[in-house]
Design a protein around this motif. Structure first.
Motif, PDB file in Angstrom:
ATOM      1  N   ILE A 134      25.553  29.127  38.247  1.00 25.54           N
ATOM      2  CA  ILE A 134      25.180  30.462  37.771  1.00 25.54           C
ATOM      3  C   ILE A 134      26.438  31.313  37.656  1.00 25.54           C
ATOM      4  N   ASN A 135      26.694  31.836  36.469  1.00 29.18           N
ATOM      5  CA  ASN A 135      27.883  32.655  36.244  1.00 29.18           C
ATOM      6  C   ASN A 135      27.734  34.016  36.909  1.00 29.18           C
ATOM      7  N   GLY A 136      28.884  34.617  37.259  1.00 33.31           N
ATOM      8  CA  GLY A 136      28.888  35.940  37.881  1.00 33.31           C
ATOM      9  C   GLY A 136      28.837  37.042  36.843  1.00 33.31           C
ATOM     10  N   LEU A 189      38.831  28.272  29.700  1.00 30.59           N
ATOM     11  CA  LEU A 189      39.965  28.574  28.815  1.00 30.59           C
ATOM     12  C   LEU A 189      40.399  30.020  28.953  1.00 30.59           C
ATOM     13  N   GLU A 190      39.400  30.927  29.008  1.00 29.34           N
ATOM     14  CA  GLU A 190      39.698  32.350  29.096  1.00 29.34           C
ATOM     15  C   GLU A 190      38.719  33.012  30.065  1.00 29.34           C
ATOM     16  N   GLY A 191      39.221  34.043  30.751  1.00 32.08           N
ATOM     17  CA  GLY A 191      38.373  34.840  31.632  1.00 32.08           C
ATOM     18  C   GLY A 191      38.614  34.551  33.100  1.00 32.08           C
ATOM     19  N   HIS A 192      38.251  35.524  33.912  1.00 26.92           N
ATOM     20  CA  HIS A 192      38.343  35.413  35.366  1.00 26.92           C
ATOM     21  C   HIS A 192      37.007  35.877  35.958  1.00 26.92           C
ATOM     22  N   GLY A 193      36.485  35.106  36.888  1.00 28.27           N
ATOM     23  CA  GLY A 193      35.216  35.486  37.502  1.00 28.27           C
ATOM     24  C   GLY A 193      34.853  34.527  38.615  1.00 28.27           C
ATOM     25  N   VAL A 194      33.571  34.495  38.948  1.00 31.82           N
ATOM     26  CA  VAL A 194      33.071  33.618  40.001  1.00 31.82           C
ATOM     27  C   VAL A 194      31.793  32.941  39.513  1.00 31.82           C
ATOM     28  N   MET A 195      31.454  31.806  40.126  1.00 27.68           N
ATOM     29  CA  MET A 195      30.218  31.082  39.831  1.00 27.68           C
ATOM     30  C   MET A 195      29.568  30.639  41.131  1.00 27.68           C
ATOM     31  N   ASP A 196      28.250  30.657  41.129  1.00 28.79           N
ATOM     32  CA  ASP A 196      27.484  30.147  42.264  1.00 28.79           C
ATOM     33  C   ASP A 196      27.156  28.683  41.989  1.00 28.79           C
TER      34      ASP A 196
END
Length: 631
Positions: free
Chosen positions: A200-202, A169-176
């Motif tokens: 696994i969240n970044g 819903l909100e946020g920008h990032g990467v996940m493994d």
């Protein structure tokens, strides 16, 4: 046959009892030897520890063998039970105690080495968080996973494991997500992106909406499949069981015939003593333990001794893609430039700003910059908003690294200039707001992949090689072409991987090689499961063999160690049984009385064990292929 009854041989309670018997027997035999060599003249005192072994250790073991016989399970250990009884009747208490030690010690060593289903599931459970951060208005509360409802809003903090399947819903990032999907890269997450439980969240917090209940999540389904595959895993017949299946009744038959013809029961006892299957009970375990030690010295951990016995009989080998036939790292494979732009100039400008990026593809570009000895320059005004790409200024030029989707949204008119979209990942380059080029990336194939695959059939009699991956079709087929595999399955879930492995294993013995959580059910279902590295407690718990130094050469070494172990073990066992057969015939004819038979059997045992000990001596070489380039 189920082991749910604790009184049955093979059950966890029974294996614990066998371990206690083995330890007790060692202590009592040591006590007997101390008393004997301490010049204690009383035979009663000398033999008391041995009587204790035969009474407290031999009785439950013989009872267990009677239970096996009742269930029509006739193996080499049954003859050991007869030998225990015969040794008591002949007052050969030390020989009987040694048989007790052989029988209980072998089972204890196997129970220690072999993985159990509960350890795998426990590792899965420990990896998963027990709570989730539920957000209501501006308040965040920690709640148990089973309290999460569909459409609940959750917050995943940096470096946490995603507790449930949902949508950002909100946020920008990467996940493994590599453990779950087979994709080897950090996957970008922006509003609207799907997230999977177990990923696994970044470094950025994400707010998500729960799409499924915890019991229906991807991770829970993997646990469910894992449990099912473990419960339905077929029990492999051990090498000693197969040999003992004909040796045991033959030895009893010879003894009975000798008794009937001569009318002397001592003939039967003499045959039984010389027939004690020590080459099976000692030589084979010695060969296995020696091979486990040899493998460990070469960074190969054998968790299930059965893997050593069966690996050389496998005729199908199944590979996961990521981390097995590839390094699990992106590699810049193609540079495409627009008209008017030169490769060295663009690479220099891009490399100058990629030094400041944390994107997983940045290192692949920098590796190329280094390999091609490209000169980089000072960069300023670097910015990399989450999900927006990388921007900066180099030598007065504005540089932007972005995606095809974002570029076409900004400049739809450049679509005709772009190359057709291909497999793998890509990034597009803008210099002074003009399209300059496209970089394409692939997971890096292992340099020894092609030569390794090509040598499996002629050197290891592998008749079928398969590539089964959760990755996309383009990526899987690209790798298959690189390493020469024709049997390809892509976009496979853990359930589908398990189904494929079960189908193949039903036809022939199989080896499965993988390194992710999504491989765990398949690792359990295969005849031999081999895991690369220590990426996951779950994977290593599920595997029979763990290759610590992730290398295809180590797989080859393991196959050679298995073949060598089988050859030497069979030499020791069959050679020892052949000499025992000769001794049995002499005993049946009356030329070998019980005491002499016991001494003869001891000599045979020593010869068999000495030959088995050769397995721990490292050979000159354990690989037979020459690593070559696949690119």
């Amino acid at each position: 046959m189920s082991n749910s009854n604790p009184s049955k041989p093979g059950s966890p309670v029974w294996k614990s009892l066998e371990t206690l018997i083995a330890v007790f027997t060692i202590i009592m035999i040591a006590a007997h030897l101390i008393l004997r060599f301490a010049l204690v003249t009383s035979e009663t005192v000398q033999n008391f520890p041995l009587w204790a072994v035969l009474a407290l250790g031999g009785t439950p073991l013989v009872w267990g063998l009677l239970v096996k016989m009742f269930h029509r399970e006739f193996g080499s250990d049954l003859l050991a039970g007869i030998s225990i009884v015969v040794s008591i009747l002949l007052d050969e208490y030390l020989a009987g105690s040694l048989v007790v030690l052989m029988l209980s010690g072998g089972e204890a060593l196997e129970a220690y080495a072999v993985r159990s289903a509960s350890s795998v599931l426990q590792a899965l459970s420990k990896r998963m968080p027990s709570i989730a951060h539920r957000k209501i208005d501006s308040r965040i509360d920690d709640v148990a996973l089973d309290q999460i409802a569909i459409d609940d809003t959750l917050v995943i903090f940096p470096h946490e494991i995603c507790p449930i399947d949902g949508i950002v819903l909100e946020g920008h990032g990467v996940m493994d997500e590599s453990y779950l999907t087979g994709e080897p890269y950090m996957m970008s997450k922006t509003p609207g992106s799907q997230v999977l439980s177990g990923a696994i969240n970044g470094e950025s917090a994400l707010t998500i909406r729960a799409e499924k209940l915890a019991v229906d999540s991807r991770y829970a389904k993997i646990m469910e499949v894992m449990q099912t595959s473990e419960q339905h895993r077929p029990r492999m017949r051990r090498m000693a069981d197969k040999l003992g299946a004909w040796y045991t009744p033959l030895a009893v038959l010879i003894g009975l015939i000798a008794w009937i013809i001569s009318g002397d029961p001592v003939r039967f006892l003499a045959v039984m003593v010389v027939a004690t299957p020590c080459p099976l009970l000692i030589a084979i375990p010695v060969a296995i333990i020696g091979s486990i030690s040899l493998a460990a010295r070469r960074a190969i951990i054998v968790r299930d001794p059965t893997a050593l016995e069966t690996a050389d009989t496998c005729r199908t080998i199944i590979f996961d893609k990521t981390g097995t036939l590839t390094y699990g790292e992106p590699h810049l494979t193609e540079q495409i430039y627009a008209e008017g732009f030169k490769q060295d100039e663009v690479l220099s400008l891009v490399g100058s700003i990629e030094r400041f990026s944390k994107h997983p593809l940045a290192q692949a570009i920098l590796n190329t910059v280094q390999a091609e000895k490209t000169i980089t320059h000072e960069a300023t005004e670097i910015s990399e908003p989450p999900g927006q790409g990388l921007q900066g200024t180099v030598n007065g030029h504005s540089i932007q690294i972005t995606s095809r989707k974002k570029l076409l949204k900004q400049q739809p008119e450049v679509e005709s200039q772009l190359p057709e979209q291909a497999g793998g990942l890509e990034c597009l380059i803008l210099i002074d707001d003009l399209y300059a080029g496209t970089y394409r990336f692939r997971d890096t194939p292992r340099t020894d992949g092609l030569s390794f695959i090509n040598h499996l059939s002629p050197q290891h009699q592998i008749q079928r090689t398969m590539l089964v991956s959760g990755d996309r079709e383009s990526e899987v087929r690209y790798l298959a072409d690189q390493v020469g595999i024709e049997n390809v399955f892509f976009s496979q879930s853990p359930e589908q991987k398990l189904e494929i492995v079960n189908e193949e294993t039903a036809q022939t013995n199989t080896i499965f090689v993988g390194d992710g959580i999504n491989d765990a059910p398949a690792l359990i279902a295969a005849t031999v499961g081999v895991a690369f590295g220590q990426n996951s407690d779950v994977t290593t718990e599920a595997a029979d063999v763990i290759v610590m130094d992730s290398s295809l050469q180590k797989i080859d070494e393991f196959l050679h160690i298995s073949r060598r172990m089988r050859r030497i073990a069979l030499q020791s066992a069959i050679g020892g049984m052949g000499l025992s057969m000769l001794g049995m015939l002499l005993a049946a004819a009356g030329y070998l009385p019980p005491v002499a038979g016991a001494l003869t059997q001891e000599v045979i045992d020593v010869l068999a064990v000495l030959n088995a000990l050769r397995v721990a001596i490292p050979p000159k070489a354990l690989i037979d292929f020459t690593p070559g380039s696949t690119i």
